[in-house]
Scaffold this motif. Structure first.
Motif, mmCIF file in Angstrom:
data_model
loop_
_atom_site.group_PDB
_atom_site.id
_atom_site.type_symbol
_atom_site.label_atom_id
_atom_site.label_comp_id
_atom_site.label_asym_id
_atom_site.label_seq_id
_atom_site.Cartn_x
_atom_site.Cartn_y
_atom_site.Cartn_z
ATOM 1 N N LEU A 89 -14.639 16.374 39.110
ATOM 2 C CA LEU A 89 -15.154 17.707 38.806
ATOM 3 C C LEU A 89 -14.383 18.743 39.598
ATOM 4 O O LEU A 89 -13.997 18.478 40.728
ATOM 5 C CB LEU A 89 -16.640 17.801 39.149
ATOM 6 N N PRO A 90 -14.135 19.911 39.030
ATOM 7 C CA PRO A 90 -14.571 20.326 37.711
ATOM 8 C C PRO A 90 -13.802 19.581 36.617
ATOM 9 O O PRO A 90 -12.623 19.269 36.764
ATOM 10 C CB PRO A 90 -14.263 21.819 37.682
ATOM 11 N N THR A 92 -12.947 19.762 32.503
ATOM 12 C CA THR A 92 -12.920 20.597 31.307
ATOM 13 C C THR A 92 -12.512 19.743 30.113
ATOM 14 O O THR A 92 -11.574 18.950 30.205
ATOM 15 C CB THR A 92 -11.946 21.781 31.494
ATOM 16 N N THR A 101 -16.845 23.214 30.505
ATOM 17 C CA THR A 101 -16.546 22.702 31.848
ATOM 18 C C THR A 101 -17.826 22.213 32.498
ATOM 19 O O THR A 101 -18.872 22.840 32.374
ATOM 20 C CB THR A 101 -15.907 23.799 32.722
ATOM 21 N N THR A 103 -19.021 21.472 36.302
ATOM 22 C CA THR A 103 -18.590 21.744 37.666
ATOM 23 C C THR A 103 -19.707 21.386 38.639
ATOM 24 O O THR A 103 -20.858 21.190 38.241
ATOM 25 C CB THR A 103 -18.164 23.225 37.820
ATOM 26 N N ARG A 115 -22.962 22.680 33.448
ATOM 27 C CA ARG A 115 -22.082 22.593 32.269
ATOM 28 C C ARG A 115 -22.228 23.869 31.453
ATOM 29 O O ARG A 115 -23.344 24.281 31.128
ATOM 30 C CB ARG A 115 -22.442 21.399 31.404
#
Length: 168
Positions: A89-90, A92, A101, A103, A115
């Motif tokens: 993380l993050p 995408t 994404t 994160t 998200r």
């Protein structure tokens, strides 16, 4: 002649002292002895939330060892397991036809998983079936010219696990 032997002995001693290193590559980098990592865990169901004007879904996992000291000086790595693969993380991706994404937002003793869709048109799920793992690397040893600080966020999950002897 005796002076030459003494000088030669001092020279050899200096060479051996300089060439010896405290880091043999087995113990890991200085200051990493207290690395903390979680088991793979599932998070509770996500709920709608808006963070800094961005709408999405969020949930939190407990990280009881996540201290103010680690937040201020350490490194926090969060990973997601999905379909047999591990992602940092993050993360995408394109899901449901939309760029999105996932994160991690770290706070004292908690890590929020968030998200959001980039186009801000609706939300995408954050399934409870996803696995999550965090690795907390305390700070404490300043980098020197000889040993630059390692950026663990640029390492793959497998490289981090190997470096800290963590079972993936």
């Amino acid at each position: 002649m005796k002076f030459s032997k003494t000088l030669f002995s001092i020279f050899l001693l200096a060479i051996f002292t300089i060439s010896c290193s405290g880091d043999d590559g087995v113990d890991g980098a200085t200051g990493t002895a207290n690395v903390i990592y979680s088991a793979w865990i599932n998070a509770p169901a996500a709920a709608a939330e808006t963070i800094d004007g961005t709408s999405g879904l969020s949930t939190s996992i407990n990280a009881p060892e996540l201290s103010t000291d680690i937040l201020a000086k350490g490194t926090i790595l969060v990973y997601m397991s999905f379909s047999g693969s591990v992602y940092t993380l993050p993360y995408t991706s394109t899901a449901g036809g939309a760029a999105n994404t996932i994160t991690a937002i770290s706070t004292l003793q908690k890590i929020k998983l968030f998200r959001f869709r980039h186009d801000q048109v609706g939300t995408l799920g954050l399934p409870v079936s996803l696995g999550w793992r965090y690795i907390l690397i305390p700070g404490g040893v300043a980098a020197t010219a000889k040993t630059a600080k390692v950026d663990y966020s640029k390492m793959s999950y497998e490289e981090v696990c190997a470096r800290f002897n963590i079972q993936p």
